[in-house]
Design a protein around this motif. Structure first.
Motif, PDB file in Angstrom:
ATOM      1  N   GLY A   1      51.451  22.984 -11.267  1.00 32.63           N
ATOM      2  CA  GLY A   1      51.392  23.100 -12.721  1.00 32.63           C
ATOM      3  C   GLY A   1      50.570  22.027 -13.395  1.00 32.63           C
ATOM      4  N   ALA A   2      50.149  20.995 -12.644  1.00 35.01           N
ATOM      5  CA  ALA A   2      49.305  19.941 -13.218  1.00 35.01           C
ATOM      6  C   ALA A   2      47.921  20.491 -13.535  1.00 35.01           C
ATOM      7  N   VAL A   3      47.312  19.957 -14.584  1.00 32.67           N
ATOM      8  CA  VAL A   3      45.966  20.374 -14.983  1.00 32.67           C
ATOM      9  C   VAL A   3      44.957  19.384 -14.396  1.00 32.67           C
ATOM     10  N   VAL A   4      44.106  19.894 -13.518  1.00 26.22           N
ATOM     11  CA  VAL A   4      43.081  19.063 -12.882  1.00 26.22           C
ATOM     12  C   VAL A   4      41.758  19.296 -13.593  1.00 26.22           C
ATOM     13  N   GLY A   5      41.176  18.225 -14.126  1.00 21.05           N
ATOM     14  CA  GLY A   5      39.888  18.314 -14.809  1.00 21.05           C
ATOM     15  C   GLY A   5      38.770  17.822 -13.905  1.00 21.05           C
ATOM     16  N   LEU A   6      37.716  18.600 -13.786  1.00 17.71           N
ATOM     17  CA  LEU A   6      36.578  18.262 -12.927  1.00 17.71           C
ATOM     18  C   LEU A   6      35.304  18.290 -13.758  1.00 17.71           C
ATOM     19  N   THR A   7      34.524  17.236 -13.673  1.00 16.06           N
ATOM     20  CA  THR A   7      33.241  17.173 -14.364  1.00 16.06           C
ATOM     21  C   THR A   7      32.131  17.145 -13.320  1.00 16.06           C
ATOM     22  N   PHE A   8      31.205  18.102 -13.421  1.00 14.07           N
ATOM     23  CA  PHE A   8      30.101  18.196 -12.471  1.00 14.07           C
ATOM     24  C   PHE A   8      28.783  17.932 -13.185  1.00 14.07           C
ATOM     25  N   ASP A   9      27.965  17.071 -12.601  1.00  9.81           N
ATOM     26  CA  ASP A   9      26.610  16.888 -13.085  1.00  9.81           C
ATOM     27  C   ASP A   9      25.717  17.948 -12.452  1.00  9.81           C
ATOM     28  N   GLU A  10      24.568  18.176 -13.064  1.00 10.41           N
ATOM     29  CA  GLU A  10      23.679  19.235 -12.584  1.00 10.41           C
ATOM     30  C   GLU A  10      23.254  19.013 -11.137  1.00 10.41           C
ATOM     31  N   GLU A  11      23.069  17.753 -10.747  1.00  9.32           N
ATOM     32  CA  GLU A  11      22.637  17.488  -9.372  1.00  9.32           C
ATOM     33  C   GLU A  11      23.766  17.699  -8.357  1.00  9.32           C
ATOM     34  N   ASP A  12      25.014  17.766  -8.819  1.00  4.38           N
ATOM     35  CA  ASP A  12      26.127  18.016  -7.901  1.00  4.38           C
ATOM     36  C   ASP A  12      26.059  19.423  -7.323  1.00  4.38           C
ATOM     37  N   TYR A  13      25.777  20.382  -8.190  1.00  4.16           N
ATOM     38  CA  TYR A  13      25.698  21.781  -7.779  1.00  4.16           C
ATOM     39  C   TYR A  13      24.386  22.376  -8.299  1.00  4.16           C
ATOM     40  N   PRO A  14      23.288  22.202  -7.581  1.00  4.28           N
ATOM     41  CA  PRO A  14      22.030  22.802  -8.026  1.00  4.28           C
ATOM     42  C   PRO A  14      22.161  24.326  -8.089  1.00  4.28           C
ATOM     43  N   PHE A  15      21.546  24.930  -9.086  1.00  5.71           N
ATOM     44  CA  PHE A  15      21.608  26.382  -9.195  1.00  5.71           C
ATOM     45  C   PHE A  15      20.227  26.925  -9.521  1.00  5.71           C
ATOM     46  N   HIS A  16      20.021  28.198  -9.161  1.00 10.72           N
ATOM     47  CA  HIS A  16      18.760  28.867  -9.452  1.00 10.72           C
ATOM     48  C   HIS A  16      18.786  29.380 -10.897  1.00 10.72           C
ATOM     49  N   GLN A  17      17.725  29.119 -11.589  1.00 10.21           N
ATOM     50  CA  GLN A  17      17.628  29.607 -12.954  1.00 10.21           C
ATOM     51  C   GLN A  17      17.564  31.136 -12.961  1.00 10.21           C
ATOM     52  N   VAL A  18      18.314  31.744 -13.860  1.00 11.39           N
ATOM     53  CA  VAL A  18      18.335  33.197 -14.010  1.00 11.39           C
ATOM     54  C   VAL A  18      17.956  33.524 -15.444  1.00 11.39           C
ATOM     55  N   ILE A  19      17.038  34.463 -15.615  1.00  9.35           N
ATOM     56  CA  ILE A  19      16.607  34.857 -16.953  1.00  9.35           C
ATOM     57  C   ILE A  19      17.666  35.772 -17.568  1.00  9.35           C
ATOM     58  N   PRO A  20      18.321  35.374 -18.652  1.00  8.01           N
ATOM     59  CA  PRO A  20      19.341  36.241 -19.260  1.00  8.01           C
ATOM     60  C   PRO A  20      18.711  37.504 -19.835  1.00  8.01           C
ATOM     61  N   ASN A  21      19.421  38.620 -19.739  1.00  2.47           N
ATOM     62  CA  ASN A  21      18.961  39.884 -20.307  1.00  2.47           C
ATOM     63  C   ASN A  21      20.127  40.542 -21.031  1.00  2.47           C
ATOM     64  N   ALA A  22      20.128  40.406 -22.344  1.00  3.58           N
ATOM     65  CA  ALA A  22      21.227  40.933 -23.158  1.00  3.58           C
ATOM     66  C   ALA A  22      21.085  42.418 -23.442  1.00  3.58           C
ATOM     67  N   PHE A  23      19.990  43.029 -22.993  1.00  2.00           N
ATOM     68  CA  PHE A  23      19.764  44.455 -23.274  1.00  2.00           C
ATOM     69  C   PHE A  23      20.424  45.352 -22.241  1.00  2.00           C
ATOM     70  N   ILE A  24      20.921  44.795 -21.147  1.00  7.17           N
ATOM     71  CA  ILE A  24      21.670  45.573 -20.158  1.00  7.17           C
ATOM     72  C   ILE A  24      23.147  45.450 -20.500  1.00  7.17           C
ATOM     73  N   PRO A  25      23.826  46.562 -20.777  1.00  5.83           N
ATOM     74  CA  PRO A  25      25.256  46.478 -21.148  1.00  5.83           C
ATOM     75  C   PRO A  25      26.107  46.011 -19.975  1.00  5.83           C
ATOM     76  N   VAL A  26      27.155  45.265 -20.276  1.00  7.35           N
ATOM     77  CA  VAL A  26      28.079  44.763 -19.262  1.00  7.35           C
ATOM     78  C   VAL A  26      29.469  45.333 -19.561  1.00  7.35           C
TER      79      VAL A  26
END
Length: 275
Positions: free
Chosen positions: A53-78
């Motif tokens: 039940g404890a709340v664990v807070g985690l802060t990640f810097d960008e270099e911790d978890y590199p990710f591939h940039q994705v171009i957002p497309n709001a015209f495709i319904p979700v």
């Protein structure tokens, strides 16, 4: 990125808890040295015992978890089937790819979900472009390996509904290995030296010139259901690669079952079959 997780596990040390959450050793080192972990809002040493039940807070810097940039497309319904702060399950339409294969692609479900979240989603598993139905995304890099582990351990179950050409008379299991087709790079085929593949097939209803079936996968090979059914002489209706094309491929991911690693409960998400 800041993430709060309610610990639903039994009492254990913070070090053991982060290991159970499959946070990589390198990232755990960053969290410890940067003091980027809190328990109930307080910075604590890693030997601290964390209660349920404890709340664990985690802060990640960008270099911790590199990710591939994705171009957002709001015209495709979700169409959202299920969502919480960690995961998102959507109904992928037929004819849309799961993710881009090229950096400039922006017409896939990953692009649509990126726009919907206004963030960085992660693909847990994929569906063929021609297949519709339940598709699972991780909303942060912490939950991703925990869900991926379930795929590897075969504790995540995916059920599909499909329409097979002709009349099937009994339930069966296909165990033929699947490999690449040497004559067509788009296709897969049953191959003696291919990867192991297991598909369980259950008859739902016999229709005119076709059979409605339910398929459960033990493995996740490319085009697995399509290849296995075609190998029996009953390709899926509308299959442009292994049968005859029609208005759509009659294959739909109807149900997804997995264990939610943070809610500590079994989840079953259903997606109504559109045919």
């Amino acid at each position: 990125m800041y993430l709060e997780i309610i610990n639903e596990n039994a009492e254990q040390s913070l070090t053991d808890l982060l290991q159970d959450w499959a946070i990589p050793r390198k990232v755990r080192h960053f969290l410890r040295t940067k003091k980027h972990v809190t328990v109930n809002g307080e910075k604590v040493p890693f030997h601290t015992i964390v209660s349920k039940g404890a709340v664990v807070g985690l802060t990640f810097d960008e270099e911790d978890y590199p990710f591939h940039q994705v171009i957002p497309n709001a015209f495709i319904p979700v169409e959202v089937l299920y969502e919480d702060e960690h995961i998102l399950v959507v109904n992928k339409p037929c004819g849309i790819k799961t993710h881009p294969n090229q950096p400039n692609e922006n017409n896939t479900m990953l692009n649509a979900v990126a726009a919907y979240m206004n963030g960085h989603p992660y693909v847990v598993h994929r569906l063929d472009k021609e297949t519709s139905g339940a598709l699972l995304f991780a909303k942060n890099p912490v939950v991703l390996p925990l869900l991926g582990r379930q795929l590897e351990d075969k504790t995540m179950y995916r059920e599909y509904e499909a329409l097979a050409k002709g009349t099937l008379t009994h339930d069966f299991t296909c165990r033929q290995p699947i490999g690449k087709d040497r004559h067509d790079k788009r296709k897969r085929c049953v191959a003696k030296n291919g990867q192991p593949a297991v598909t369980h097939v259950e008859i739902i209803k016999t229709e005119k010139n076709a059979t409605r079936i339910r398929c459960r996968l033990e493995t996740g090979r490319t085009h697995q259901i399509r290849v296995h059914l075609a190998s029996t002489g009953h390709p899926l209706v509308g299959d442009p690669l292994y049968g005859q094309p029609a208005k759509r491929l009659y294959l739909h991911a109807a149900q997804l079952t997995f264990f939610h690693p943070f809610l500590q409960q079994k989840m079953t998400i259903t997606c109504p079959t559109p045919f």
